[in-house]
Design an enzyme around this catalytic site. Structure first.
Site, mmCIF file in Angstrom:
data_model
loop_
_atom_site.group_PDB
_atom_site.id
_atom_site.type_symbol
_atom_site.label_atom_id
_atom_site.label_comp_id
_atom_site.label_asym_id
_atom_site.label_seq_id
_atom_site.Cartn_x
_atom_site.Cartn_y
_atom_site.Cartn_z
ATOM 1 C CE1 TYR A 158 0.008 12.945 4.801
ATOM 2 C CE2 TYR A 158 0.265 14.932 3.469
ATOM 3 C CZ TYR A 158 0.056 13.556 3.556
ATOM 4 O OH TYR A 158 -0.093 12.812 2.426
ATOM 5 C CE LYS B 30 3.848 8.653 2.619
ATOM 6 N NZ LYS B 30 5.021 8.067 1.954
HETATM 7 C C1 HXC Z 1 -11.621 7.656 -4.074
HETATM 8 C C2 HXC Z 1 -10.345 5.849 -4.809
HETATM 9 C C3 HXC Z 1 -9.591 6.713 -5.647
HETATM 10 C C4 HXC Z 1 -9.916 8.116 -5.667
HETATM 11 C C5 HXC Z 1 -8.843 4.702 -5.869
HETATM 12 N N1 HXC Z 1 -9.845 4.624 -4.987
HETATM 13 N N2 HXC Z 1 -8.645 5.955 -6.276
HETATM 14 N N3 HXC Z 1 -11.345 6.330 -4.038
HETATM 15 N N4 HXC Z 1 -10.930 8.538 -4.858
HETATM 16 N N5 HXC Z 1 -9.245 8.989 -6.397
HETATM 17 C C6 HXC Z 1 -10.345 3.424 -4.341
HETATM 18 C C7 HXC Z 1 -10.988 2.493 -5.341
HETATM 19 O O1 HXC Z 1 -12.352 2.839 -5.581
HETATM 20 C C8 HXC Z 1 -10.892 1.158 -4.629
HETATM 21 O O2 HXC Z 1 -11.862 1.078 -3.617
HETATM 22 C C9 HXC Z 1 -9.560 1.270 -3.908
HETATM 23 O O3 HXC Z 1 -9.262 2.671 -3.795
HETATM 24 C C10 HXC Z 1 -8.450 0.593 -4.625
HETATM 25 O O4 HXC Z 1 -8.348 1.141 -5.919
HETATM 26 P P1 HXC Z 1 -7.545 0.398 -7.072
HETATM 27 O O5 HXC Z 1 -7.402 1.328 -8.202
HETATM 28 O O6 HXC Z 1 -8.138 -0.932 -7.326
HETATM 29 O O7 HXC Z 1 -6.192 0.084 -6.330
HETATM 30 P P2 HXC Z 1 -4.731 0.151 -6.796
HETATM 31 O O8 HXC Z 1 -4.573 -0.102 -8.258
HETATM 32 O O9 HXC Z 1 -3.971 -0.720 -5.915
HETATM 33 O O10 HXC Z 1 -4.337 1.689 -6.566
HETATM 34 C C11 HXC Z 1 -3.867 2.153 -5.368
HETATM 35 C C12 HXC Z 1 -4.038 3.660 -5.265
HETATM 36 C C13 HXC Z 1 -3.451 4.380 -6.509
HETATM 37 C C14 HXC Z 1 -3.374 4.149 -4.024
HETATM 38 C C15 HXC Z 1 -5.527 3.944 -5.186
HETATM 39 O O11 HXC Z 1 -3.645 5.772 -6.394
HETATM 40 C C16 HXC Z 1 -2.008 4.088 -6.706
HETATM 41 O O12 HXC Z 1 -1.621 3.015 -7.124
HETATM 42 N N6 HXC Z 1 -1.117 5.003 -6.448
HETATM 43 C C17 HXC Z 1 0.343 4.799 -6.560
HETATM 44 C C18 HXC Z 1 1.034 6.015 -6.966
HETATM 45 C C19 HXC Z 1 0.721 7.202 -6.102
HETATM 46 O O13 HXC Z 1 -0.394 7.383 -5.637
HETATM 47 N N7 HXC Z 1 1.686 8.037 -5.906
HETATM 48 C C20 HXC Z 1 1.490 9.262 -5.225
HETATM 49 C C21 HXC Z 1 1.968 9.156 -3.827
HETATM 50 S S1 HXC Z 1 2.205 10.763 -3.269
HETATM 51 P P3 HXC Z 1 -12.973 -0.114 -3.559
HETATM 52 O O14 HXC Z 1 -13.796 0.237 -2.394
HETATM 53 O O15 HXC Z 1 -13.669 -0.053 -4.886
HETATM 54 O O16 HXC Z 1 -12.177 -1.372 -3.365
HETATM 55 C C22 HXC Z 1 2.442 10.743 -1.631
HETATM 56 C C23 HXC Z 1 3.067 11.976 -1.059
HETATM 57 C C24 HXC Z 1 2.135 12.852 -0.366
HETATM 58 O O17 HXC Z 1 2.159 9.838 -0.969
HETATM 59 C C25 HXC Z 1 2.699 14.232 -0.074
HETATM 60 C C26 HXC Z 1 2.405 15.230 -1.156
HETATM 61 C C27 HXC Z 1 2.787 16.638 -0.822
#
Ligand code: HXC
Length: 284
Positions: free
Chosen positions: A150, A166
């Site tokens: 996407y 992306k």
């Molecule tokens: C809404 C959310 C949320 C959720 C986090 N936030 N998760 N909001 N729904 N599920 C918000 C929080 O409230 C906060 O906002 C801000 O995001 C930061 O959150 P933190 O937890 O403090 O940040 P951090 O620890 O840095 O986490 C980053 C992240 C997390 C992106 C939110 O998911 C992560 O670390 N992910 C890494 C691994 C990952 O996601 N892998 C999958 C990628 S898959 P506020 O406003 O309170 O500051 C991919 C491929 C896609 O990309 C294609 C698939 C087919």
């Protein structure tokens, strides 16, 4: 297709290489003779991954570096450490990503920023530091960016920050492929379709109903295997692909082709029933 020395003489850094697709690529590169650097935020995850990589291939060399790719200074320090540990660095895979499902009207600015910072700024930070290293050293090098299907054309509902991040990474891939070709630096992208990993699936495919629908969208009716993705990455990172730059290769079992106007018919009834229907419609 690949030999044990397809990537020998190359050290490759994979961001987010401690698990999932990043780790699968790291293992694939190691199996073809590359030395491996992986980075991530969690020391324990990296240590386990290094053990796995080294256990899978005799003589494989891997090291883990804790680093948040959002922090430019930390990224700079990590590259200095990698070059000092390995002597040189020839490849970078920008794989670290963040993503979650949310209605866009409910996103907080912090949520949007967190994902775009990891995906777009993180990829820029690593690419910028690595590019400068290669240019200063007058070395050829190779950058592979993990995007999504996407990233181009459609965007994607409910994952707005990821879609924006992306798309930016894909634009960066093509912009720099042209600009840095003169330095012997190649940049390509891979757009994977559904490859289930714990990190992505726990955030993006929360229950079995969604999981079933997800698979049903793929014309091949199966998910991708991590090794299939790793094979594509090995090819693009190797000298076999030395004339390929600025390309985005989709690997998705045909999932992106759903938009074809009559494709939906396929899911309405069995193929034999469909054939009967088409036959009945044929003018006598
Ligand atoms: C809404 C959310 C949320 C959720 C986090 N936030 N998760 N909001 N729904 N599920 C918000 C929080 O409230 C906060 O906002 C801000 O995001 C930061 O959150 P933190 O937890 O403090 O940040 P951090 O620890 O840095 O986490 C980053 C992240 C997390 C992106 C939110 O998911 C992560 O670390 N992910 C890494 C691994 C990952 O996601 N892998 C999958 C990628 S898959 P506020 O406003 O309170 O500051 C991919 C491929 C896609 O990309 C294609 C698939 C087919």
């Amino acid at each position: 297709m690949f030999k044990e020395d397809t990537l020998s003489g190359k050290t490759i850094l994979i961001t987010g290489g401690g698990s999932g697709l990043g780790l699968a690529m790291a293992k694939g590169f190691a199996s073809c003779g590359a030395d491996i650097a992986i980075c991530g935020r969690t020391r324990e995850k990296l240590d386990n991954a290094v053990k796995e990589i080294e256990a899978e291939k005799e003589g494989a060399v891997a090291r883990g570096y804790t680093c948040d790719v959002r922090d430019y200074e930390a990224v700079n320090g990590m590259f200095e450490n990698i070059v000092s540990d390995f002597g040189s660095l020839e490849g970078l895979v920008n794989n670290a990503a963040g993503n979650f499902l949310s209605a866009s009207e409910d996103l907080s600015p912090g949520g949007f920023k967190a994902v775009v910072d990891i995906v777009l700024h993180g990829s820029f930070n690593c690419t910028h530091v690595f590019g400068n290293y290669l240019i200063d050293q007058k070395k050829k090098g190779n950058i592979l960016n993990m995007v999504t299907t996407y990233a181009e054309g459609t965007g994607c509902a409910f994952v707005l920050p990821s879609a924006c991040g992306k798309a930016g990474v894909l634009a960066m891939t093509r912009s720099l492929a042209f600009e840095w070709a003169t330095y012997g630096i190649r940049l390509n992208a891979i757009a994977p379709g559904p490859f289930p990993t714990e990190g992505a699936w726990s955030r993006l495919v929360p229950d079995r109903v969604l999981e079933k629908k997800f698979k049903a969208k793929v014309p091949m009716k199966r998910y991708g295997e991590k090794e299939e993705l790793a094979n594509l990455a090995i090819f693009l990172m190797s000298d076999l692909a030395d004339y390929i730059t600025g390309e985005c290769v989709v690997i998705d079992g045909g999932e992106r082709l759903q938009a074809g106007q009559f494709n939906f018919i396929d899911g309405l009834m069995s193929r034999s029933k469909l054939k009967k229907l088409f036959k009945a419609m044929k003018p006598k």
